[in-house]
Design an enzyme around this catalytic site. Sequence first.
Site, PDB file in Angstrom:
ATOM      1  N   ASP A 167       0.832  -1.200   0.000  1.00  0.00           N
ATOM      2  CA  ASP A 167       0.000   0.000   0.000  1.00  0.00           C
ATOM      3  C   ASP A 167       0.870   1.255   0.000  1.00  0.00           C
ATOM      4  O   ASP A 167       1.851   1.315  -0.738  1.00  0.00           O
ATOM      5  CB  ASP A 167      -0.942  -0.037   1.209  1.00  0.00           C
ATOM      6  N   HIS A 204      -3.401   5.730   4.321  1.00  0.00           N
ATOM      7  CA  HIS A 204      -4.168   4.610   3.780  1.00  0.00           C
ATOM      8  C   HIS A 204      -3.605   3.273   4.263  1.00  0.00           C
ATOM      9  O   HIS A 204      -4.342   2.394   4.725  1.00  0.00           O
ATOM     10  CB  HIS A 204      -4.152   4.693   2.250  1.00  0.00           C
ATOM     11  N   SER A 412     -11.143  -0.752  -0.533  1.00  0.00           N
ATOM     12  CA  SER A 412      -9.813  -0.778   0.080  1.00  0.00           C
ATOM     13  C   SER A 412      -9.858  -1.347   1.484  1.00  0.00           C
ATOM     14  O   SER A 412      -8.895  -1.976   1.936  1.00  0.00           O
ATOM     15  CB  SER A 412      -9.241   0.645   0.162  1.00  0.00           C
TER      16      SER A 412
END
Length: 476
Positions: A167, A204, A412
């Site tokens: 990621d 994230h 996600s």
Amino acid sequence: MAPQRFHEQFDQIQRAMPDVPLATGPDDSAEFMYEKGVVLVRDGEEARIVEDTVRAHFTAAPDLDQDQVRRAGPRTNRSGVTRIRVGDPGEGSRGTDRAVAQALRSVREREARAGHRMAARNHVVHIAVNACPGDEPVPVPVSEPPNPAAADTAYDPDTAVGVLVVDTGLAHDYRSCALLAHTDGDAQVQECDEQGILQQYVGHGTFIAGLVAAVAPNTDITVRGSLNDAGAILESEFGEKLFEAVDAGGWPDVLSLSAGTANGRTDGLLGVENFMRELREQRTLLVAAAGNNGSATPFWPAAYADLPGWEDSVLSVGALRSDGESGACFTNHGPWVNVYAPGERLTSALTGFETPVPYVYQHSTYDACRYGFTYGCTCQYPSHTGVLSDENASAKPDQVMFEGYAQWSGTSFATPVTAGLVAAYMTAHKETDPRAARRHLLAAGTGVADVRGAHVPALRPPTWRPVPVVRLAAGL
């Protein structure tokens, strides 16, 4: 998705990758992005055949420049692909790339004889799919527990399940979150801009690690920052980054990947072909996001779960809305999606546990759902004014402060929830094979949900708390 919003996000990805001219396709649609003036091919003999075929085709066409056709990347690498330049990337608009279109057309006869694809666009792989997220993070008080809440499973270093997250990397102060005590990996390259504003998609990877740790505390989590360019990477580089990630710490039990792309085809991505073949021979389970386009078009690499030979090694995950009863408006769907898990309005660690950081919203709220849904989805709530999307707006863009936790939505996040459930099953049942855990979880049939009129398998963590939806119309 609104074309204007897509093009604004396109501009942001282009700024993150300034040396790579990008185009949209097909026909200026929001289906995918790719590198202009370049085609991607397998290295070795196929690359030579494609290069010669394209050059011959361009030589016979007076309006095409055969002098542009040349190798533009290493002739060999572990990912098994190379780039061939076929046109001037500075020519045409973002929706016009005649050289690539003609190059792909020129090899069709060769492909028909070979029985497989030989050339493709060099797609942009992204954590937000078509560069538009389900929504943006919203700060929540540090006193608000994660959702899913942390399970009470004890951590045992001798039996901990290894989870690799590919990621955007980790926030610099992630260790100040107790939930991430058994997490390690790459630091985010640049968290804030020159004004000290948290950049888009920063946090994230930290958010995802927090979700895995909450659902499955008996895990050793490694986060690699392979997607640091605003969550984007070229397909030609993606396979190599995946190999680097597993080389650094060995093949994990579970690989959680919340990135991918559509490509208008049903046979995967050339750039990850070698990695996917090697994955198939390992014991690792790839848990991959189905994407946020609200589309039934196959999304890669998640859609490998529907290809012969990868049924056990890939688990593709769509997102449920906040009440867990139906699919979230943004989730991709279709028979290639194996299972759905909560992915709307989840709460996890983001950044700023030690040093709170401001964030300016990149998008404004839509007037209506992008996909025609009539519940209070993340397209419309929470309402905020964004800096990119408000043409001639008089209102100042919203700025908020993050102090550790956030609420966020997208496939996600359904992905690490599912990866955590696989890991939790392995711990609870003393199962050492993640692919066996996948089979047992799906075979148990513990939950169903409604996604666009179809009853689909659903997995919901026991510590997850449903969030009531705002009903804007009767019957939804």
